[in-house]
Write a protein that holds these residues in place. Structure first.
Motif, PDB file in Angstrom:
ATOM      1  N   ASP A  90       0.835  -1.201   0.000  1.00 52.09           N
ATOM      2  CA  ASP A  90       0.000   0.000   0.000  1.00 52.09           C
ATOM      3  C   ASP A  90       0.875   1.259   0.000  1.00 52.09           C
ATOM      4  N   CYS A  91       0.333   2.310  -0.639  1.00 44.79           N
ATOM      5  CA  CYS A  91       0.976   3.615  -0.497  1.00 44.79           C
ATOM      6  C   CYS A  91      -0.050   4.743  -0.394  1.00 44.79           C
ATOM      7  N   GLY A  92      -1.298   4.460  -0.729  1.00 44.05           N
ATOM      8  CA  GLY A  92      -2.351   5.462  -0.589  1.00 44.05           C
ATOM      9  C   GLY A  92      -2.135   6.704  -1.425  1.00 44.05           C
ATOM     10  N   ASN A  93      -1.532   6.542  -2.572  1.00 43.97           N
ATOM     11  CA  ASN A  93      -1.210   7.692  -3.419  1.00 43.97           C
ATOM     12  C   ASN A  93      -2.268   7.863  -4.517  1.00 43.97           C
ATOM     13  N   PRO A  94      -3.070   8.946  -4.487  1.00 49.19           N
ATOM     14  CA  PRO A  94      -4.113   9.130  -5.515  1.00 49.19           C
ATOM     15  C   PRO A  94      -3.600   9.820  -6.783  1.00 49.19           C
ATOM     16  N   ALA A  95      -2.382  10.341  -6.743  1.00 47.55           N
ATOM     17  CA  ALA A  95      -1.872  11.131  -7.873  1.00 47.55           C
ATOM     18  C   ALA A  95      -0.914  10.326  -8.730  1.00 47.55           C
ATOM     19  N   GLY A  96      -1.052  10.457 -10.043  1.00 47.38           N
ATOM     20  CA  GLY A  96      -0.199   9.708 -10.955  1.00 47.38           C
ATOM     21  C   GLY A  96       1.135  10.381 -11.216  1.00 47.38           C
ATOM     22  N   ASN A  97       1.271  11.645 -10.822  1.00 46.40           N
ATOM     23  CA  ASN A  97       2.514  12.373 -11.109  1.00 46.40           C
ATOM     24  C   ASN A  97       3.288  12.716  -9.839  1.00 46.40           C
ATOM     25  N   VAL A  98       2.984  11.984  -8.747  1.00 50.32           N
ATOM     26  CA  VAL A  98       3.662  12.240  -7.483  1.00 50.32           C
ATOM     27  C   VAL A  98       4.329  10.965  -6.980  1.00 50.32           C
ATOM     28  N   ILE A  99       5.596  11.078  -6.652  1.00 49.63           N
ATOM     29  CA  ILE A  99       6.283   9.987  -5.959  1.00 49.63           C
ATOM     30  C   ILE A  99       5.968  10.131  -4.479  1.00 49.63           C
ATOM     31  N   PRO A 100       5.382   9.102  -3.867  1.00 48.78           N
ATOM     32  CA  PRO A 100       4.968   9.248  -2.471  1.00 48.78           C
ATOM     33  C   PRO A 100       6.159   9.221  -1.522  1.00 48.78           C
ATOM     34  N   ALA A 101       5.914   9.695  -0.311  1.00 52.43           N
ATOM     35  CA  ALA A 101       6.975   9.684   0.700  1.00 52.43           C
ATOM     36  C   ALA A 101       7.030   8.358   1.433  1.00 52.43           C
ATOM     37  N   ARG A 102       5.884   7.661   1.473  1.00 48.07           N
ATOM     38  CA  ARG A 102       5.834   6.430   2.267  1.00 48.07           C
ATOM     39  C   ARG A 102       5.118   5.329   1.499  1.00 48.07           C
ATOM     40  N   ALA A 103       5.515   4.115   1.811  1.00 49.67           N
ATOM     41  CA  ALA A 103       4.835   2.928   1.285  1.00 49.67           C
ATOM     42  C   ALA A 103       4.968   1.829   2.342  1.00 49.67           C
ATOM     43  N   SER A 104       4.042   0.908   2.319  1.00 48.68           N
ATOM     44  CA  SER A 104       4.074  -0.154   3.331  1.00 48.68           C
ATOM     45  C   SER A 104       3.685  -1.481   2.706  1.00 48.68           C
ATOM     46  N   ALA A 105       4.025  -2.536   3.409  1.00 46.15           N
ATOM     47  CA  ALA A 105       3.691  -3.888   2.955  1.00 46.15           C
ATOM     48  C   ALA A 105       3.552  -4.786   4.175  1.00 46.15           C
ATOM     49  N   ARG A 106       2.901  -5.918   3.958  1.00 40.85           N
ATOM     50  CA  ARG A 106       2.764  -6.915   5.020  1.00 40.85           C
ATOM     51  C   ARG A 106       3.018  -8.292   4.423  1.00 40.85           C
ATOM     52  N   LEU A 107       3.684  -9.139   5.191  1.00 43.69           N
ATOM     53  CA  LEU A 107       3.920 -10.511   4.749  1.00 43.69           C
ATOM     54  C   LEU A 107       3.739 -11.455   5.933  1.00 43.69           C
ATOM     55  N   ASN A 108       3.477 -12.705   5.603  1.00 43.59           N
ATOM     56  CA  ASN A 108       3.308 -13.730   6.628  1.00 43.59           C
ATOM     57  C   ASN A 108       4.232 -14.904   6.313  1.00 43.59           C
ATOM     58  N   ILE A 109       4.904 -15.393   7.341  1.00 37.67           N
ATOM     59  CA  ILE A 109       5.781 -16.553   7.190  1.00 37.67           C
ATOM     60  C   ILE A 109       5.235 -17.691   8.047  1.00 37.67           C
ATOM     61  N   ARG A 110       5.030 -18.848   7.426  1.00 38.57           N
ATOM     62  CA  ARG A 110       4.701 -20.077   8.140  1.00 38.57           C
ATOM     63  C   ARG A 110       5.960 -20.943   8.103  1.00 38.57           C
ATOM     64  N   PHE A 111       6.509 -21.232   9.264  1.00 35.75           N
ATOM     65  CA  PHE A 111       7.841 -21.816   9.282  1.00 35.75           C
ATOM     66  C   PHE A 111       7.915 -23.095  10.100  1.00 35.75           C
ATOM     67  N   ASN A 112       8.849 -23.948   9.711  1.00 35.44           N
ATOM     68  CA  ASN A 112       9.025 -25.240  10.364  1.00 35.44           C
ATOM     69  C   ASN A 112      10.096 -25.152  11.452  1.00 35.44           C
ATOM     70  N   ASP A 113      10.504 -26.316  11.946  1.00 35.74           N
ATOM     71  CA  ASP A 113      11.431 -26.339  13.085  1.00 35.74           C
ATOM     72  C   ASP A 113      12.889 -26.092  12.695  1.00 35.74           C
ATOM     73  N   ALA A 114      13.125 -25.691  11.429  1.00 35.78           N
ATOM     74  CA  ALA A 114      14.462 -25.245  11.046  1.00 35.78           C
ATOM     75  C   ALA A 114      14.687 -23.783  11.421  1.00 35.78           C
ATOM     76  N   HIS A 115      13.614 -23.112  11.862  1.00 31.79           N
ATOM     77  CA  HIS A 115      13.685 -21.682  12.138  1.00 31.79           C
ATOM     78  C   HIS A 115      13.040 -21.373  13.485  1.00 31.79           C
ATOM     79  N   SER A 116      13.255 -20.155  13.914  1.00 39.95           N
ATOM     80  CA  SER A 116      12.567 -19.605  15.080  1.00 39.95           C
ATOM     81  C   SER A 116      12.162 -18.181  14.743  1.00 39.95           C
ATOM     82  N   VAL A 117      11.309 -17.608  15.560  1.00 38.97           N
ATOM     83  CA  VAL A 117      10.953 -16.198  15.359  1.00 38.97           C
ATOM     84  C   VAL A 117      12.213 -15.338  15.400  1.00 38.97           C
ATOM     85  N   ALA A 118      13.125 -15.645  16.311  1.00 42.97           N
ATOM     86  CA  ALA A 118      14.355 -14.853  16.440  1.00 42.97           C
ATOM     87  C   ALA A 118      15.213 -14.932  15.189  1.00 42.97           C
ATOM     88  N   SER A 119      15.379 -16.141  14.649  1.00 38.48           N
ATOM     89  CA  SER A 119      16.247 -16.283  13.470  1.00 38.48           C
ATOM     90  C   SER A 119      15.624 -15.627  12.243  1.00 38.48           C
TER      91      SER A 119
END
Length: 383
Positions: A242-271
């Motif tokens: 997302d960036c919430g930018n309604p204008a086609g001729n403006v480079i926005p100052a901010r953008a965001s994203a979200r992702l989800n990881i489903r992980f096995n026992d080779a990983h931990s939240v810390a790693s």
């Protein structure tokens, strides 16, 4: 004094008629508390921050061996009630199916175990104890449900030797799968901050979208692993940009994203958190766009290794259904992720095809069969 067996089908129907949409209790735990208390279980409401929870124990505290059951009576919202063939809280039987929200997930599982436990202690009082931890917060945030029950148990010196979670686990036929672990889950929120500018003069701006897309491509293209002995390969899914930018001729100052990881026992939240932050730092150094990462933890991966407890449950399932259940770690998260820090835990329950759907329903015959499986598990565990 002889008692008539508890009918798990009627009990499921009664629970469905309790409109216990998270976070409402809806009368479901009150119904169970009355029934269990009448059968000699010591019951305590362990509500926390408005979340309803029930602890019930038959037998003495700190018994040599204690069989635990964990489940929930809260349900997800019905959605468009007009789209349902029948009232979502009717608890009615039609053509061999019991209809209503929670029929599959998981009022039938709770009813089957409650019925099995009451009949068991009345007919063959075990040398040990049975504990039920029933929450009203599994479908919600999960912070004051099973976690609150386990915190309370620790403070009171109550403990389960093993625990069975009654979530729906069977994909096609009752008995074809049980869960001996679950993948971990984390969600990462990424905010990219650059410098706004005119799209005709990109050299005067610092485009956060370009940097964010570069970072997301690095993350999504990376092979986390190829699976482990009991787990499939870990996965990373981008869920929004997302960036919430309604204008086609403006480079926005901010953008965001979200992702989800489903992980096995080779990983931990810390790693995984360390890896995500390292990748963000690399792209930040390359582009000058600043990244802020916020990581929300649903739970670590866990495994109950095949052994006596898994064989006990699998053997009882096969004795009642003729099927050898697959020992799986697939699916989303459940409250087993909290119980695993307390004692060995496995999950077994009904076919879950209609859970969370419009017209949620369960085959009536499955409920009686599930009670028989749970009854055999209790008998084999204590004998």
């Amino acid at each position: 004094m002889s008692h008539a067996p508890i009918d798990p089908i009627a009990l499921t129907a009664d629970l469905i008629r309790c409109p216990s949409v998270t976070p409402e209790e809806g009368g479901a735990l009150q119904l169970l508390e009355k029934l269990l208390s009448g059968a000699g279980f010591d019951c305590t409401r362990v509500d926390r921050n408005g979340t309803p929870n029930l602890f019930a124990r038959w037998g003495r505290p700190c018994a040599n061996r204690t069989f635990g059951f964990n489940g929930h009576t809260d349900v997800v919202p019905v959605g468009d009630a007009a789209a349902w063939t029948r009232d979502p809280f009717c608890g009615e039987i039609h053509d061999g199916w019991l209809w209503g929200r929670g029929a599959t997930d998981m009022k039938s599982g709770v009813a089957a175990f409650v019925a099995a436990a009451i009949d068991f202690v009345r007919n063959t009082p075990p040398d040990g104890a049975i504990i039920l931890t029933i929450t009203g917060d599994e479908e919600g945030p999960g912070k004051d449900g099973t976690v609150a029950l386990l915190d309370w148990m620790k403070a009171k010196g109550e403990a389960m030797s093993v625990c069975l979670v009654g979530e729906p686990t069977s994909p096609e036929r009752l008995g074809d799968m049980m869960k001996i672990g679950r993948r971990g889950s984390l969600t990462c929120f990424i905010e990219a901050t650059g410098v706004q500018g005119h799209s005709a003069y990109p050299h005067r701006a610092k485009n956060p979208l370009h940097a964010l897309v570069r970072l997301l491509d690095r993350l999504a293209s990376h092979e986390l692993d190829r699976g482990t002995d009991h787990f499939d390969a870990s996965t990373l899914a981008l869920t929004t940009i997302d960036c919430g930018n309604p204008a086609g001729n403006v480079i926005p100052a901010r953008a965001s994203a979200r992702l989800n990881i489903r992980f096995n026992d080779a990983h931990s939240v810390a790693s995984l958190s360390k890896w995500l932050r390292a990748e963000a730092a690399q792209v930040e150094a390359e582009t000058g766009v600043k990244f802020t990462l916020t990581i929300d933890i649903s739970g670590e991966s866990f495994l109950t290794p095949p052994g006596d407890f898994t064989r006990l449950v699998a053997g009882s399932v096969k004795a009642e259904t003729g099927l050898d259940p697959a020992l799986s770690t697939s699916g989303g998260t459940s409250d087993a992720r909290f119980v695993k820090d307390h004692c060995p835990v496995v999950e077994f329950g009904l076919v879950g095809k209609t859970m969370h759907q419009v017209d949620e329903r369960v085959e009536v015959a499955q409920i009686g069969q599930l009670k028989a499986i749970y009854s055999r598990i209790l008998t084999d565990y204590f004998n």
